[in-house]
Design a protein around this motif. Structure first.
Motif, PDB file in Angstrom:
ATOM      1  N   SER A 165       0.790  -1.114  -0.095  1.00 29.26           N
ATOM      2  CA  SER A 165       0.032   0.095   0.108  1.00 29.26           C
ATOM      3  C   SER A 165       0.826   1.261  -0.020  1.00 29.26           C
ATOM      4  CB  SER A 165      -0.717   0.181   1.281  1.00 29.26           C
ATOM      5  OG  SER A 165      -0.344   0.355   2.324  1.00 29.26           O
ATOM      6  N   THR A 196       1.816   5.912  -2.033  1.00 27.92           N
ATOM      7  CA  THR A 196       1.859   7.191  -1.663  1.00 27.92           C
ATOM      8  C   THR A 196       3.428   7.843  -2.158  1.00 27.92           C
ATOM      9  OG1 THR A 196       3.080   6.188   0.289  1.00 27.92           O
ATOM     10  CG2 THR A 196       0.709   6.306   0.289  1.00 27.92           C
ATOM     11  N   THR A 197       3.594   9.007  -1.659  1.00 32.61           N
ATOM     12  CA  THR A 197       4.729   9.426  -2.142  1.00 32.61           C
ATOM     13  C   THR A 197       6.095   9.176  -1.419  1.00 32.61           C
ATOM     14  OG1 THR A 197       3.527  11.604  -2.154  1.00 32.61           O
ATOM     15  CG2 THR A 197       5.814  12.022  -2.518  1.00 32.61           C
ATOM     16  N   LYS A 236       7.436   7.165   7.162  1.00 31.21           N
ATOM     17  CA  LYS A 236       6.059   6.893   6.840  1.00 31.21           C
ATOM     18  C   LYS A 236       5.532   5.469   7.696  1.00 31.21           C
ATOM     19  CE  LYS A 236       5.005   9.628   3.104  1.00 31.21           C
ATOM     20  NZ  LYS A 236       4.445   9.589   1.766  1.00 31.21           N
ATOM     21  N   SER A 275      -8.268   4.436   6.528  1.00 38.13           N
ATOM     22  CA  SER A 275      -7.217   5.486   5.850  1.00 38.13           C
ATOM     23  C   SER A 275      -6.310   4.191   5.185  1.00 38.13           C
ATOM     24  CB  SER A 275      -6.378   6.159   6.968  1.00 38.13           C
ATOM     25  OG  SER A 275      -5.743   5.135   7.919  1.00 38.13           O
TER      26      SER A 275
END
Ligand code: PLP
Length: 375
Positions: free
Chosen positions: A80, A84-85, A137, A220
């Motif tokens: 996942s 994302t960046t 992250k 999320s």
């Protein structure tokens, strides 16, 4: 008598789990996604099993997703990230390859990665603190190591991350592969404050090919393969209802007797450890480790020694048997915790189950004594 001491690799399916598998296969074979009565019946059963499984591990049903095993649960989380960046991820150097194999993939997609050492077997919260950066992250540290059984200080590691978040005002996903923790150590997801965790059925007398993913905040989470939208869109693919029912049955059985089993298994572990020490073997598992896992160094290369024992119907593992395909993974983990290479090469893992008996334990010790060490 076969002496099976490789339960961290897999456990034997319990009769109760097998019965649940057969019964569900026979009686409730509809597809939970079908809208007719057979489908609705299967859907009802699926949700009943989810409620049972989640309450057994002390979480809400909405936070639990069934997968094909821990490897898939881990892959769901790590893949996942590709949406994302790119930022930074931090994992421990003693992770199972189901986690560590994601590092090169993420690096290829522009991610920065860091691996935390685990001196003496444990990740140091100060090492984690030193690695946190504004672009971090995800942090992944397993709850219990599969090679040494070392119980990681997850609560303290989570606190370090949450403190950092306060300054940085950006959430960091804390993931903990909890395969070897469930049912085998004191483990409470909610009190740990982690964001995600993986579990596997076949380590606690359930079937292979079934596992669970815990997500603290599912809304999320964007999976890479939502496919037909099953599991609330977090894991596509027709649900393996018989395996889910069997997993739940195995969990019920294992967890209901967990306290007594863990004490009994701890006593057997101590008996084995003291016998090994008496025979002059080095124990590689730290003191704060799972009752179910003992790692020690024989005086022969581990493959040779495990084969010698196997010839006597004693089944143990050289390093990490879940990953004999990727040779040397157990060794890599031991090196990651600071064990000398010559010892790491000779590492043998004995792993117990809640059904291991004192009689088997004594027979194991006797055979280890008889086998000697090739000196
Ligand atoms: N993580 C750990 C710590 C394990 O011991 C295993 C065992 O194989 C896995 C992940 C993978 O689990 P599964 O076989 O359910 O994919």
């Amino acid at each position: 008598m076969d002496l099976y001491f490789d339960n961290a690799a897999t456990t034997k399916l319990s009769e109760r789990a097998l019965a649940a598998y057969i019964e569900t296969s026979r009686a409730i074979w509809g597809n939970p996604s079908s809208v007719h009565a057979k489908g609705l019946e299967a859907k009802r059963k699926l949700e009943e099993e989810r409620i049972k499984a989640s309450s057994l591990i002390g979480i809400e049903a909405g936070n639990l997703f069934f997968t094909s095993g821990a490897t898939e649960s881990i892959a769901a989380v790590f893949s996942s990230l590709l949406f994302t960046t790119p930022g930074k991820i931090i994992i421990s150097r003693i992770e199972h390859e189901a986690v560590s194999s994601w590092l090169p993939v993420l690096r290829q997609h522009g991610w920065k990665t860091a691996e935390l050492r685990a001196k003496g077997g444990f990740v140091d919260p100060d090492d984690l603190k030193a690695e946190l950066t504004p672009d971090t992250k995800l942090v992944a540290v397993m709850a219990v190591n599969n090679v040494t059984g070392a119980i990681q200080p997850i609560s303290r590691l989570v606190s370090v991350v949450r403190e950092y978040e306060k300054e940085n005002r950006r959430h960091i996903f804390f993931f903990s592969d909890s395969v070897q923790a469930l049912g085998k150590t004191d483990y409470e997801i909610e009190s740990l404050g982690i964001d995600g965790a993986s579990f596997s059925g076949h380590k606690i007398n359930g079937p292979r090919g079934i596992g669970m993913l815990y997500l603290r905040n599912p809304s999320s989470f964007r999976p890479i393969a939502p496919a037909g939208g099953q599991e609330k869109g977090k894991r596509g693919g027709t649900e393996n209802l018989p395996a889910i029912a069997a997993l739940t049955a195995a969990m019920e059985e294992w967890l209901s007797g967990q306290k007594e089993s863990n004490m009994r298994v701890q006593a057997m572990k101590e008996r084995i450890v003291s016998a090994l020490v008496e025979m002059d073997y080095d124990i590689l598992s730290p003191v704060c480790s799972s009752p179910y896992i003992i790692s020690f160094a024989s005086r022969l290369p581990s493959e040779v020694y495990t084969r010698m024992l196997s010839d006597k119907d004693v089944f143990v593992s050289s390093g990490s048997a879940c990953s004999n395909n990727a040779k040397g993974e157990g060794e890599k983990i031991l090196l990651g915790m600071g064990i000398r290479p010559e010892k790491a090469r000779n590492a043998v893992r004995i792993s117990l189950s809640n059904s291991t008996t004192e009689e088997e334990t004594e027979a194991l010790i006797r055979i280890i004594k008889e086998t000697g060490n090739g000196r």
